[in-house]
Write a protein that holds these residues in place. Structure first.
Motif, PDB file in Angstrom:
ATOM      1  N   UNK A  13     -58.851 100.101 -83.874  1.00 58.39           N
ATOM      2  CA  UNK A  13     -58.641  98.989 -84.786  1.00 58.39           C
ATOM      3  C   UNK A  13     -57.183  98.521 -84.682  1.00 58.39           C
ATOM      4  N   UNK A  14     -56.913  97.273 -85.039  1.00 55.03           N
ATOM      5  CA  UNK A  14     -55.534  96.768 -84.979  1.00 55.03           C
ATOM      6  C   UNK A  14     -54.736  97.165 -86.208  1.00 55.03           C
ATOM      7  N   UNK A  15     -53.450  97.436 -85.995  1.00 50.71           N
ATOM      8  CA  UNK A  15     -52.595  97.788 -87.109  1.00 50.71           C
ATOM      9  C   UNK A  15     -51.164  97.364 -86.852  1.00 50.71           C
ATOM     10  N   UNK A  16     -50.326  97.614 -87.849  1.00 50.12           N
ATOM     11  CA  UNK A  16     -48.893  97.339 -87.739  1.00 50.12           C
ATOM     12  C   UNK A  16     -48.159  98.358 -88.576  1.00 50.12           C
ATOM     13  N   UNK A  17     -46.895  98.577 -88.245  1.00 51.31           N
ATOM     14  CA  UNK A  17     -46.049  99.430 -89.066  1.00 51.31           C
ATOM     15  C   UNK A  17     -45.328  98.581 -90.094  1.00 51.31           C
ATOM     16  N   UNK A  18     -45.380  98.999 -91.360  1.00 45.35           N
ATOM     17  CA  UNK A  18     -44.628  98.274 -92.383  1.00 45.35           C
ATOM     18  C   UNK A  18     -43.174  98.753 -92.392  1.00 45.35           C
ATOM     19  N   UNK A  19     -42.384  98.255 -93.314  1.00 45.22           N
ATOM     20  CA  UNK A  19     -40.954  98.550 -93.339  1.00 45.22           C
ATOM     21  C   UNK A  19     -40.665 100.029 -93.558  1.00 45.22           C
ATOM     22  N   UNK A  20     -41.607 100.770 -94.143  1.00 45.88           N
ATOM     23  CA  UNK A  20     -41.426 102.198 -94.385  1.00 45.88           C
ATOM     24  C   UNK A  20     -42.011 103.051 -93.260  1.00 45.88           C
ATOM     25  N   UNK A  21     -42.562 102.406 -92.227  1.00 46.38           N
ATOM     26  CA  UNK A  21     -43.137 103.151 -91.118  1.00 46.38           C
ATOM     27  C   UNK A  21     -44.573 103.588 -91.342  1.00 46.38           C
ATOM     28  N   UNK A  22     -45.216 103.049 -92.367  1.00 49.47           N
ATOM     29  CA  UNK A  22     -46.620 103.353 -92.650  1.00 49.47           C
ATOM     30  C   UNK A  22     -47.517 102.425 -91.840  1.00 49.47           C
ATOM     31  N   UNK A  23     -48.585 102.981 -91.278  1.00 49.73           N
ATOM     32  CA  UNK A  23     -49.544 102.163 -90.532  1.00 49.73           C
ATOM     33  C   UNK A  23     -50.401 101.381 -91.511  1.00 49.73           C
ATOM     34  N   UNK A  24     -50.513 100.081 -91.284  1.00 49.50           N
ATOM     35  CA  UNK A  24     -51.367  99.215 -92.091  1.00 49.50           C
ATOM     36  C   UNK A  24     -52.528  98.705 -91.238  1.00 49.50           C
ATOM     37  N   UNK A  25     -53.720  98.774 -91.776  1.00 43.51           N
ATOM     38  CA  UNK A  25     -54.933  98.343 -91.086  1.00 43.51           C
ATOM     39  C   UNK A  25     -55.063  96.826 -91.186  1.00 43.51           C
TER      40      UNK A  25
END
Length: 282
Positions: A13-25
C-alpha cells in the motif's frame, strides 16, 4: 517528502512519513505508487496535504520497493572515478548504460538470494533516481526538472555472469532480489543537490564503501540528458547511477557474499537498507 510502500510483497500500500517519522497510510487517496500515479504533479499534491488525518501504520511493517510496477530499471556502470580505478578500467568517455530486469526489484530489507551455483555475488550501494515526468532530448540544464525523487539502491551483481559469460551485464544484474529499492522515495525538493550525498555500505559490520556522489564521473543531470537522447524516459522509470569504490570485486583478494552475511547500506537523507544473504531455495 518521503513516500514509501508497505505491506506483504505483491500487496503493498502507499504511504508517507509524517513530520514525526510515523508512517501514514495513503491508500484512501491513491491506489499505489506506480508509473501511473508517480508524476511530479501528483506527488506534489499529496505533499501539500495535512497527513495528520491519515491512519498510522505499525513501525515494524515490511517496507516494499518505493515504486511498484516499474516498466524500466536502468543502470550506469563505472560512474565513480575511484571505482573505475579499482576495477582496472579507464574512465569512460560516455556513460555506460545497461538494464536490470524489473523482476529483480524487491524491498530494501528483503533477503539477497544467491543465484543457484553463485560464487561471486557482490554488493553496490547506489543513488537511485525516479523519473517523474516524461523526457526526451532534454538538456543538462533542465534534466533534473524531470526527477520525482531519489532513493537508495543496492545494485547486487553476480560477477561470473556479468564478466565471464560473454559480456551483456544484464545477465549478472537481474537475478531475483538483486534490486532492493528504498526504503523511501524522497522528493527532489527535499534532497537538494544530488551530487553532495554520502554513500556507505558494510558487510557483517565491516565497512567497505564510504564515499560521496561528488566522485561521480557523470552527474545525475548528465545521465538523464544523455539517456534521453536514445530513449523516452517515463514516470516511474528507475535509474541506478553507479557505485563508488569498495566493491568485493575490487578488493585484494576479492571478497564475495555468502549465505548468512548481512549487508547494510545508506545514502545520506534517503534512508538505509539491511539485507541478509540466503542460499538459493532448492
Amino acid at each position: 517528502m518521503k513516500f514509501l510502500r508497505f505491506g506483504a510483497m505483491g500487496q503493498e500500500k502507499p504511504g508517507a512519513l509524517d513530520a514525526e517519522g510515523t508512517i501514514r497510510d495513503l491508500s484512501s487517496i491513491v491506489s499505489d505508487f506506480t508509473p501511473e500515479t508517480i508524476s511530479k504533479e501528483a506527488l506534489s499534491a499529496i505533499a501539500a496535504m495535512d497527513l495528520s488525518g491519515f491512519p498510522t501504520v505499525a513501525p515494524d511493517v515490511r517496507i516494499g520497493a518505493c515504486v511498484g510496477g516499474a516498466r524500466n530499471f536502468y543502470a550506469v556502470g563505472l560512474n565513480y572515478a575511484r571505482h573505475a580505478k579499482e576495477t582496472g578500467n579507464p574512465e569512460p568517455a560516455e556513460p555506460v548504460l545497461f538494464s536490470k530486469s524489473t523482476s529483480s526489484i524487491c524491498g530494501p530489507n528483503d533477503p539477497i538470494i544467491l543465484p543457484k551455483g553463485s560464487e561471486k555475488t557482490d554488493w553496490e550501494v547506489e543513488l537511485g533516481v525516479i523519473i517523474g515526468a516524461a523526457c526526451e532530448h532534454v538538456s543538462e540544464d533542465t534534466a533534473l526538472d524531470h526527477v520525482a525523487g531519489y532513493c537508495v539502491i543496492n545494485d547486487v551483481s553476480e560477477r561470473t555472469y556479468q564478466i565471464e559469460r560473454g559480456g551483456q551485464w544484464i545477465k549478472g544484474k537481474s537475478s531475483r532480489n538483486f534490486g532492493p529499492i528504498g526504503p523511501w522515495l524522497v522528493t527532489a525538493d527535499e534532497v537538494g543537490d544530488p551530487q553532495n550525498l554520502g554513500l556507505c555500505l558494510s558487510v557483517n559490520g565491516e565497512s567497505f564503501q564510504n564515499s560521496s556522489t561528488s566522485d561521480m564521473i557523470f552527474p545525475v543531470a548528465k545521465i538523464i540528458s544523455y539517456m534521453s537522447q536514445f530513449m523516452r524516459l517515463m514516470p516511474g522509470d528507475v535509474i541506478a547511477t553507479g557505485t563508488p569504490e569498495g566493491v568485493g570485486l575490487g578488493l585484494t583478494p576479492p571478497k564475495f557474499l555468502r549465505d548468512g552475511d548481512v549487508v547494510e547500506l545508506t545514502v545520506a537523507g534517503l534512508g538505509s537498507q539491511r539485507q541478509t544473504v540466503v542460499a538459493y531455495p532448492g
